[in-house]
Design a protein around this motif. Structure first.
Motif, short mmCIF file in Angstrom:
data_model
loop_
_atom_site.label_atom_id
_atom_site.label_comp_id
_atom_site.label_asym_id
_atom_site.label_seq_id
_atom_site.Cartn_x
_atom_site.Cartn_y
_atom_site.Cartn_z
N PRO A 181 0.81 -1.22 0.00
CA PRO A 181 0.00 0.00 0.00
C PRO A 181 0.85 1.28 0.00
CG PRO A 181 -0.91 -1.60 1.54
CD PRO A 181 0.43 -2.13 1.11
N ILE A 182 2.01 1.24 0.61
CA ILE A 182 2.88 2.42 0.62
C ILE A 182 3.41 2.69 -0.78
CG2 ILE A 182 5.08 3.31 1.49
CD1 ILE A 182 4.47 1.89 4.14
N ILE A 183 3.77 1.64 -1.51
CA ILE A 183 4.21 1.82 -2.90
C ILE A 183 3.08 2.37 -3.75
CG2 ILE A 183 5.03 0.64 -4.96
CD1 ILE A 183 7.17 0.95 -2.83
N ALA A 184 1.86 1.86 -3.54
CA ALA A 184 0.71 2.38 -4.27
C ALA A 184 0.54 3.87 -4.02
CB ALA A 184 -0.55 1.61 -3.88
N ALA A 185 0.69 4.28 -2.76
CA ALA A 185 0.61 5.70 -2.44
C ALA A 185 1.70 6.48 -3.17
CB ALA A 185 0.71 5.91 -0.93
N GLY A 186 2.90 5.88 -3.28
CA GLY A 186 3.99 6.54 -3.99
C GLY A 186 3.67 6.72 -5.47
N ILE A 187 3.07 5.72 -6.10
CA ILE A 187 2.68 5.84 -7.50
C ILE A 187 1.65 6.95 -7.67
CG2 ILE A 187 1.42 4.70 -9.36
CD1 ILE A 187 4.27 3.76 -9.25
N LEU A 188 0.68 7.01 -6.79
CA LEU A 188 -0.34 8.05 -6.87
C LEU A 188 0.27 9.44 -6.67
CD1 LEU A 188 -3.19 6.18 -5.02
CD2 LEU A 188 -3.22 6.91 -7.41
N LYS A 189 1.30 9.52 -5.86
CA LYS A 189 2.01 10.80 -5.70
C LYS A 189 2.64 11.22 -7.02
CE LYS A 189 3.29 14.06 -2.83
NZ LYS A 189 2.30 14.84 -2.06
N LEU A 190 3.23 10.28 -7.74
CA LEU A 190 3.81 10.58 -9.04
C LEU A 190 2.73 11.01 -10.04
CD1 LEU A 190 6.36 7.66 -9.39
CD2 LEU A 190 6.91 10.07 -9.05
N VAL A 191 1.56 10.39 -9.95
CA VAL A 191 0.45 10.78 -10.82
C VAL A 191 0.06 12.23 -10.53
CG1 VAL A 191 -1.98 10.35 -11.38
CG2 VAL A 191 -0.39 8.43 -11.15
N GLU A 192 -0.03 12.57 -9.26
CA GLU A 192 -0.36 13.94 -8.88
C GLU A 192 0.67 14.94 -9.39
OE1 GLU A 192 -2.65 12.81 -4.67
OE2 GLU A 192 -0.87 14.08 -4.65
N GLN A 193 1.93 14.51 -9.43
CA GLN A 193 3.01 15.38 -9.87
C GLN A 193 3.14 15.44 -11.39
OE1 GLN A 193 6.29 13.56 -7.79
NE2 GLN A 193 5.80 14.56 -5.84
N GLY A 194 2.30 14.68 -12.09
CA GLY A 194 2.35 14.67 -13.54
C GLY A 194 3.48 13.86 -14.13
N LYS A 195 4.09 12.99 -13.34
CA LYS A 195 5.23 12.21 -13.79
C LYS A 195 4.83 10.81 -14.26
CE LYS A 195 8.42 14.71 -10.77
NZ LYS A 195 9.34 14.64 -9.61
N ALA A 196 3.59 10.44 -14.05
CA ALA A 196 3.09 9.13 -14.48
C ALA A 196 1.58 9.20 -14.59
CB ALA A 196 3.50 8.04 -13.49
N ARG A 197 1.01 8.27 -15.35
CA ARG A 197 -0.43 8.09 -15.45
C ARG A 197 -0.74 6.63 -15.17
NH1 ARG A 197 -3.46 11.61 -18.83
NH2 ARG A 197 -4.62 9.76 -19.53
N LEU A 198 -1.90 6.38 -14.60
CA LEU A 198 -2.23 4.99 -14.28
C LEU A 198 -2.40 4.14 -15.53
CD1 LEU A 198 -4.66 5.36 -11.25
CD2 LEU A 198 -2.22 4.83 -11.24
N ASP A 199 -2.73 4.75 -16.67
CA ASP A 199 -2.85 3.97 -17.90
C ASP A 199 -1.56 3.95 -18.72
OD1 ASP A 199 -2.87 6.58 -18.77
OD2 ASP A 199 -4.77 6.45 -19.86
N ASP A 200 -0.47 4.46 -18.16
CA ASP A 200 0.82 4.36 -18.83
C ASP A 200 1.25 2.90 -18.94
OD1 ASP A 200 1.40 7.03 -19.35
OD2 ASP A 200 2.52 7.32 -17.48
N PRO A 201 1.81 2.50 -20.09
CA PRO A 201 2.41 1.16 -20.16
C PRO A 201 3.69 1.11 -19.34
CG PRO A 201 2.82 2.37 -22.18
CD PRO A 201 1.90 3.23 -21.36
N VAL A 202 3.94 -0.02 -18.69
CA VAL A 202 5.16 -0.14 -17.89
C VAL A 202 6.39 0.00 -18.77
CG1 VAL A 202 5.31 -2.66 -18.04
CG2 VAL A 202 6.27 -1.49 -16.06
N ALA A 203 6.27 -0.32 -20.06
CA ALA A 203 7.41 -0.20 -20.97
C ALA A 203 7.89 1.24 -21.12
CB ALA A 203 7.04 -0.76 -22.34
N LYS A 204 7.05 2.21 -20.78
CA LYS A 204 7.47 3.61 -20.80
C LYS A 204 8.60 3.84 -19.80
CE LYS A 204 5.65 8.27 -19.86
NZ LYS A 204 4.41 9.06 -19.57
N PHE A 205 8.60 3.09 -18.71
CA PHE A 205 9.58 3.24 -17.65
C PHE A 205 10.63 2.13 -17.65
CE2 PHE A 205 5.42 4.86 -16.46
CZ PHE A 205 5.71 6.20 -16.22
N VAL A 206 10.23 0.95 -18.09
CA VAL A 206 11.14 -0.20 -18.19
C VAL A 206 11.05 -0.70 -19.63
CG1 VAL A 206 11.81 -2.43 -17.23
CG2 VAL A 206 10.65 -0.76 -15.78
#
Length: 425
Positions: free
Chosen positions: A102-127
């Motif tokens: 759950p802490i990692i999930a909160a971290g991902i949502l923080k990145l979404v808020e910062q405009g650095k990721a979207r939940l529908d982004d493919p993981v290949a964008k980052f890896v």
């Protein structure tokens, strides 16, 4: 000098009233009746927990109940080290394993808020290695047939365990065998190396087609590193732990906290506890390179209570906003399609749950067979650390031990029933 949370446990255990606060990082405390709890009913919890100790099943247990933003119950029973008769402490430093998720999930949502990721982004964008990932299509583990997936793995797939990944430990399919042989997460490997190695393994199914508990949250640890430009531990420290005052949560055993780590136990052939040995602590050492987003954190009950209360408050704690209210609402609602809901209870402990982001969400109270209304968000750790957040009851419950496997006994179920029986208004 005893911690304030330890003192609270004594006060509540004696049925006395005081203005004692929880541990320095904890929440304010209250008379149980002032937050709608019965002192008499709460008094039944400690003897029930003590029964696990006296029977030899568990060494020690900590139980905490917070309601309306205040701690109404905190108690430790038994031993941190049963062989040396070291009493369990409410400020013990526990291996929380999958309660890292759950802490990692909160971290991902923080990145979404910062405009650095979207939940529908493919993981290949980052890896990028995941652009070539394949799906198992038959054959033995030694020579599997593979095919292209129906679509890309997204961050939402990873957060809900629908990406097609697995763990390798909980199944007997050829893909599980491939994972076990790959030895993906040794302490010598970095998160980046893990992610690239994982991309070379076949998926168990195309993304979104099924629910399967997996290493997906560990992969999100790498997503956090790439999207934030920071190591996973540094990002969590800056964005989650420091803002929440979680001063005793991290991936490594700090010298000042080592003496407060309970011994890890496992059930013996006779069902009685026995020390598990040091091999499961390799990943916590200062020499370890791997940061497990799926299960690598150490924490204290007081620290994790602050995280859970932040979720219950809709992303804020003590006037400091960590996540937007909309992000927490997204995290704590079911994201699985009707065909996949409720999910199999074998891993999560019981039925009636869908999956939110990083944890499960109660969708069917009758099917669960436990108290509490739909909307409860909960998860647990492999060594027996359990928590749940109940927005309708304005309550956080936690019961923690150190036993592998953590669901060898119905500790959480019994604790949960006792907690709800103590709600009087």
């Amino acid at each position: 000098m005893p911690s304030k949370l330890t003192t609270l446990a004594v006060v509540l255990g004696l049925g006395l009233v005081g203005s004692v606060r929880a541990a320095a990082q904890g929440l304010p405390t209250s008379r149980p009746e002032d937050v709608g709890l019965s002192s008499a009913a709460l008094g039944r919890i400690a003897p029930a927990l003590q029964n696990y100790v006296d029977s030899g099943k568990l060494a020690g247990v900590v139980g905490v109940v917070a309601r309306r933003g205040k701690v109404g119950y905190a108690r430790a029973v038994g031993w941190m080290d049963a062989e040396r008769q070291v009493p369990m402490r409410t400020d013990g430093v526990f291996r929380i394993y999958s309660m890292t998720k759950p802490i990692i999930a909160a971290g991902i949502l923080k990145l979404v808020e910062q405009g650095k990721a979207r939940l529908d982004d493919p993981v290949a964008k980052f890896v990028p290695a995941f652009a070539a990932v394949k799906v198992y299509a038959g054959g033995p583990a030694s020579a599997p047939a593979v095919k292209a997936p129906d679509g890309p793995i997204t961050l939402t797939h990873l957060l809900t365990h629908t990406a097609g990944l697995t763990y390798g430990y909980f199944g007997e399919t050829p893909v599980d065998s491939i994972y076990r042989q790959a030895n993906l997460m040794p302490a010598t490997r970095t998160v980046a190396e893990f992610a690239d190695s994982l991309a070379r393994l076949p998926l168990a199914f195309s993304p979104g087609k099924a629910w399967n508990y997996s290493v997906s949250i560990d992969l999100l640890g790498r997503v956090i590193e790439v999207a934030s430009g920071q190591s996973l531990d540094r990002f969590l420290e800056n964005e989650i732990f420091l803002p929440l005052g979680m001063r005793e949560t991290g991936f490594r055993v700090r010298p000042d906290l080592a003496a407060r780590m309970p011994v890890l136990y496992s059930p013996g052939p006779d069902g009685r506890r026995r020390p598990n040995g040091p091999d499961m602590d390799d990943g916590y050492q200062l020499t370890s390179r791997f940061l497990s987003g799926g299960g690598g954190l150490l924490s204290t009950p007081a620290d994790y209570l602050r995280f859970a209360q932040m979720l219950l408050n809709g992303g804020e704690l003590e006037g400091r906003r960590v996540l937007r209210r909309e992000s927490v609402a997204l995290m704590t609602r079911n994201h699985l399609a009707p065909a996949l809901t409720p999910i199999d209870g074998a891993i999560i402990g019981h039925s009636g749950y869908g999956h939110g982001l990083g944890g499960v969400v109660l969708v069917d109270s009758a099917r669960s067979g436990r108290p509490g209304l739909p909307g409860i968000y909960r998860w647990w750790g492999y060594a027996g650390t359990f928590f749940w957040v109940d927005p309708k009851s304005d309550l956080v419950g936690m019961v923690w031990t150190q036993l592998v496997p953590g669901r060898a006994y119905p500790l959480e179920q019994e604790f949960q029933r006792l907690v709800y029986s103590a709600i009087v208004r």
